[in-house]
Design an enzyme around this catalytic site. Sequence first.
Site, short mmCIF file in Angstrom:
data_model
loop_
_atom_site.label_atom_id
_atom_site.label_comp_id
_atom_site.label_asym_id
_atom_site.label_seq_id
_atom_site.Cartn_x
_atom_site.Cartn_y
_atom_site.Cartn_z
N GLY A 12 24.09 28.89 54.14
CA GLY A 12 22.93 29.33 53.33
C GLY A 12 23.21 29.53 51.65
O GLY A 12 22.40 29.36 50.95
N SER A 54 28.42 32.90 57.52
CA SER A 54 27.84 34.01 56.67
C SER A 54 28.69 34.11 55.16
O SER A 54 29.14 35.22 54.82
CB SER A 54 27.54 35.15 57.21
OG SER A 54 26.61 34.87 58.21
N GLY A 83 24.86 31.85 60.03
CA GLY A 83 23.26 32.12 59.53
C GLY A 83 22.98 33.51 60.20
O GLY A 83 21.67 33.99 60.19
N HIS A 103 30.00 20.04 64.07
CA HIS A 103 29.34 21.09 63.68
C HIS A 103 28.93 21.95 64.90
O HIS A 103 28.32 21.36 65.82
CB HIS A 103 28.29 21.01 62.63
CG HIS A 103 28.11 22.60 62.20
ND1 HIS A 103 26.91 23.44 62.59
CD2 HIS A 103 28.20 23.04 60.89
CE1 HIS A 103 26.67 24.43 61.94
NE2 HIS A 103 27.62 24.25 60.90
N GLU A 126 34.50 27.92 62.37
CA GLU A 126 33.35 28.72 62.22
C GLU A 126 32.92 29.24 63.47
O GLU A 126 32.20 28.67 64.53
CB GLU A 126 32.17 27.54 61.82
CG GLU A 126 32.27 26.85 60.61
CD GLU A 126 30.83 26.31 60.19
OE1 GLU A 126 30.89 26.47 58.92
OE2 GLU A 126 30.37 25.56 60.90
N ASN A 146 27.41 23.29 53.20
CA ASN A 146 26.62 22.65 54.08
C ASN A 146 25.18 22.58 54.10
O ASN A 146 24.84 23.81 54.40
CB ASN A 146 27.18 22.82 55.33
CG ASN A 146 26.52 22.24 56.84
OD1 ASN A 146 25.50 21.31 56.42
ND2 ASN A 146 26.70 22.51 57.92
N TRP A 147 24.60 21.73 53.43
CA TRP A 147 23.01 21.98 53.17
C TRP A 147 22.27 21.91 54.56
O TRP A 147 21.05 22.25 54.31
CB TRP A 147 22.35 21.18 52.21
CG TRP A 147 22.65 21.25 50.69
CD1 TRP A 147 23.55 22.40 50.31
CD2 TRP A 147 22.29 20.39 49.64
NE1 TRP A 147 23.50 22.22 48.78
CE2 TRP A 147 22.80 21.18 48.49
CE3 TRP A 147 21.48 19.46 49.72
CZ2 TRP A 147 22.48 20.59 47.26
CZ3 TRP A 147 21.42 18.92 48.19
CH2 TRP A 147 21.94 19.48 47.03
N LYS A 148 22.78 21.62 55.45
CA LYS A 148 22.15 21.59 56.67
C LYS A 148 20.82 20.48 56.59
O LYS A 148 20.62 19.88 55.87
CB LYS A 148 21.78 22.75 57.52
CG LYS A 148 23.18 23.54 57.53
CD LYS A 148 23.13 24.79 58.38
CE LYS A 148 24.43 25.62 58.48
NZ LYS A 148 24.46 26.52 59.48
N GLU A 152 26.19 23.56 65.59
CA GLU A 152 24.68 23.28 65.60
C GLU A 152 24.52 21.80 66.28
O GLU A 152 23.64 21.41 67.28
CB GLU A 152 24.05 23.40 64.31
CG GLU A 152 23.93 24.63 63.86
CD GLU A 152 23.85 24.93 62.28
OE1 GLU A 152 23.52 23.81 61.49
OE2 GLU A 152 23.84 26.00 61.94
#
Length: 248
Positions: free
Chosen positions: A233, A211, A171, A95, A165, A10-12, A97
């Site tokens: 990440g 992570s 992160g 997600h 998640e 997931n490149w976000k 976020e």
Amino acid sequence: MARKPFIAGNWKMNMTADSGKELIAQLKPLVKEAKCNVALCVPAILIPAMVKAAKGSKIKIGAQNVHWAASGAYTGEISCEQLKEYGVKYAIIGHSERRQYFGETDEGVNKRTLAALANDITPIVCVGETLEERENGETEKVLTKQLTDGLNGVEDITKVVIAYEPVWAIGTGKTATDEQAQETIAFIRKKLAKLFDTKSAKKVIIQYGGSMNAKNCKGLMAQPDIDGGLIGGASLKIDFATIVNFDK
Ligand code: 13P
């Protein structure tokens, strides 16, 4: 039948067309022999260029969200049809976020999930508890609500990928331990058996995310109920190939 592992990045809101193309070009030869399914969920604007960059490789390109309506006045949203035009096969939905910063609700997650399924896009439905919820012993309650409401009306649960998640691990560099992740994902599978049926629940791909990196992926992937990873990440680097090759 054994479940086929699925490693997705997931490149976000990271990367550009240039840096994305460069990374995919580096990853391509390294993931050639991978036995798992591989995807990169990239920012919507990069989808056409990344689909082109990943062509002929194991890497499938996914989206980070999808809207439920076929078209219409939904500024800033993207439809299944628009994604399918570029051959997008996966879409992350719900997600943390999106839930945390953009007011995404379980009802919205549900509508997006049903729309994706109706359009042959595999939804990667994210669930997970916050640190406060875990510390209050509410993890199972939170997950039960997210799964019950988010997956309401799904006819074939085997067509859905679930990503567990824990918000506190995203992160932060603070991964859930192998045991914590296994225990919670086993709970999710048990819950899916109750909401749907045992036979189908056994076939559902459930990823861990938070992570996950080149170092800890082996231990997590060795757990019986963990079928893959949703990588933030570490998917922005060549390390992603090491995770994809976790079994080597
Ligand atoms: P990190 O791997 O950066 O913790 O992100 C996990 C994640 O949110 C993937 O969707």
